[in-house]
Design a protein around this motif. Structure first.
Motif, PDB file in Angstrom:
ATOM      1  N   GLY A 134       0.787  -1.229   0.000  1.00 49.29           N
ATOM      2  CA  GLY A 134       0.000   0.000   0.000  1.00 49.29           C
ATOM      3  C   GLY A 134       0.811   1.265   0.000  1.00 49.29           C
ATOM      4  O   GLY A 134       0.370   2.301  -0.508  1.00 49.29           O
ATOM      5  N   THR A 135       2.012   1.221   0.558  1.00 53.48           N
ATOM      6  CA  THR A 135       2.899   2.387   0.599  1.00 53.48           C
ATOM      7  C   THR A 135       4.196   2.056  -0.113  1.00 53.48           C
ATOM      8  O   THR A 135       4.874   1.079   0.226  1.00 53.48           O
ATOM      9  CB  THR A 135       3.212   2.798   2.042  1.00 53.48           C
ATOM     10  N   ALA A 136       4.542   2.833  -1.129  1.00 52.48           N
ATOM     11  CA  ALA A 136       5.787   2.606  -1.866  1.00 52.48           C
ATOM     12  C   ALA A 136       6.983   2.813  -0.949  1.00 52.48           C
ATOM     13  O   ALA A 136       6.987   3.688  -0.085  1.00 52.48           O
ATOM     14  CB  ALA A 136       5.877   3.541  -3.061  1.00 52.48           C
ATOM     15  N   ARG A 137       8.006   1.989  -1.140  1.00 50.60           N
ATOM     16  CA  ARG A 137       9.219   2.078  -0.339  1.00 50.60           C
ATOM     17  C   ARG A 137      10.384   2.492  -1.231  1.00 50.60           C
ATOM     18  O   ARG A 137      10.652   1.843  -2.248  1.00 50.60           O
ATOM     19  CB  ARG A 137       9.528   0.727   0.317  1.00 50.60           C
ATOM     20  N   PRO A 138      11.094   3.539  -0.865  1.00 55.65           N
ATOM     21  CA  PRO A 138      12.214   4.001  -1.691  1.00 55.65           C
ATOM     22  C   PRO A 138      13.270   2.904  -1.841  1.00 55.65           C
ATOM     23  O   PRO A 138      13.548   2.143  -0.914  1.00 55.65           O
ATOM     24  CB  PRO A 138      12.761   5.200  -0.912  1.00 55.65           C
TER      25      PRO A 138
END
Length: 316
Positions: free
Chosen positions: A178-182
């Motif tokens: 759900g949340t992009a990770r660098p």
């Protein structure tokens, strides 16, 4: 047909309910070609059956290849042929390793596997470990009894998250993706329902960060307007020009015209028939090329794709 080598079935092992692994070695003990994580082999199983299976051993093991096959009673016959007729000591023609699911360098990986989709991920984990990358695996299945290679994954407790549908439900993709990770790449393989769900998060991640491998073709897009139109395909090298009717594929038409084109799956998922485009605009209908590769129009999978232009010039 692609180049093949006859390999010996040295060992067969039950990995879980319905999953059988094969270890394939050269009959004379010769070293095999090295492969990279994400690669697969074509097994030529007789009677015209050619099936692709992901390599799931150690890429540095030049003495043998390992593949694992899920028995699919309602499939097209390849898995039944392996489970029912292949035995240790048999030889089987095998293609050279080919990779359409390459593991790109990254400091962090999120691996998502469903069922037999664990096979290409196993080698990726080996490579990630060697590279010192941070990684995690989310592995879903109907039950623990159906999930292969849990024993091999056990030493990675803390990084491996096993979810069984009969006790836990489905993988929690909103929490995972759900949340992009660098600086993170996502690799996913499994049934179409899982991959469609994973693919739905691509818009929130950087372009190319979520990478999928399908075992079955996606539903092909419907033809636009009044449907498919005849197209002219020109083969630059062979000098053959042919008209591809709406009810025929480019591959079928070229075969009928006497052009020998390497092919295997005929569904747009293996990449064997990928052909360079010299002129014209492809109408991509495969389940393999990335968005950027489609937009470039540089190659085409001629077993399923057509053309948006009236003519297509190919480098064959």
């Amino acid at each position: 047909m692609t180049d093949t080598v006859d390999l010996l079935v040295r060992q067969m092992r039950i990995e879980s309910s319905g999953v059988l692994s094969l270890r394939l070695e050269h009959p004379r003990g010769e070293a095999l070609d090295r492969w990279t994580p994400g690669a697969h082999l074509d097994l030529h199983l007789g009677g015209g059956l050619v099936r692709q299976y992901s390599l799931c051993g150690d890429p540095d093991d030049k003495a043998g290849y390992r593949v694992a096959i899920l028995r699919e009673p309602d499939g097209r016959g390849g898995s039944r042929r392996v489970h029912d007729t292949l035995r240790p000591g048999d030889t089987v023609p095998v293609s050279l390793p080919r990779n359409n699911f390459e593991l790109l360098p990254s400091p962090r990986y999120v691996f998502v596997a469903g069922g037999i989709g664990i096979t290409p991920i196993l080698a990726m984990i080996v490579e990630a470990q060697r590279a010192g990358a941070d990684w995690e695996l989310h592995y879903g299945g109907r039950s623990r009894a159906t999930m292969a290679f849990l024993d091999e994954l056990a030493p990675h407790e803390g990084r491996v998250h096993v979810v069984t549908e009969d006790t836990d439900g489905l993988l929690d993709l909103p929490s995972i993706l759900g949340t992009a990770r660098p600086g993170t790449l996502v690799y996913a393989c499994g049934p179409e329902g899982l991959l469609t769900a994973v693919e739905s998060y691509a818009g929130t991640w950087p372009d190319g960060a979520i990478r999928l491998e399908r075992f079955k073709a996606k539903e092909r897009p419907a033809a636009e307007g009044d449907g498919d139109q005849p197209i002219t395909v020109v083969c630059e090298q062979s000098g053959v020009s042919a008209t591809v009717d709406p009810d025929r594929t480019i591959l079928e038409t070229l075969e009928e015209a006497g052009v020998d084109v390497p092919n295997s799956c005929r569904e747009g998922i293996c990449g064997t028939c990928e052909t360079r485009v010299l002129c014209g605009t492809p109408d991509h209908r495969d389940s393999l090329l990335t968005t950027a590769e489609r937009e470039s129009g540089a190659t085409i999978m001629i077993c399923v794709s057509r053309a948006r232009s009236a003519e297509l010039v190919l480098d064959i």
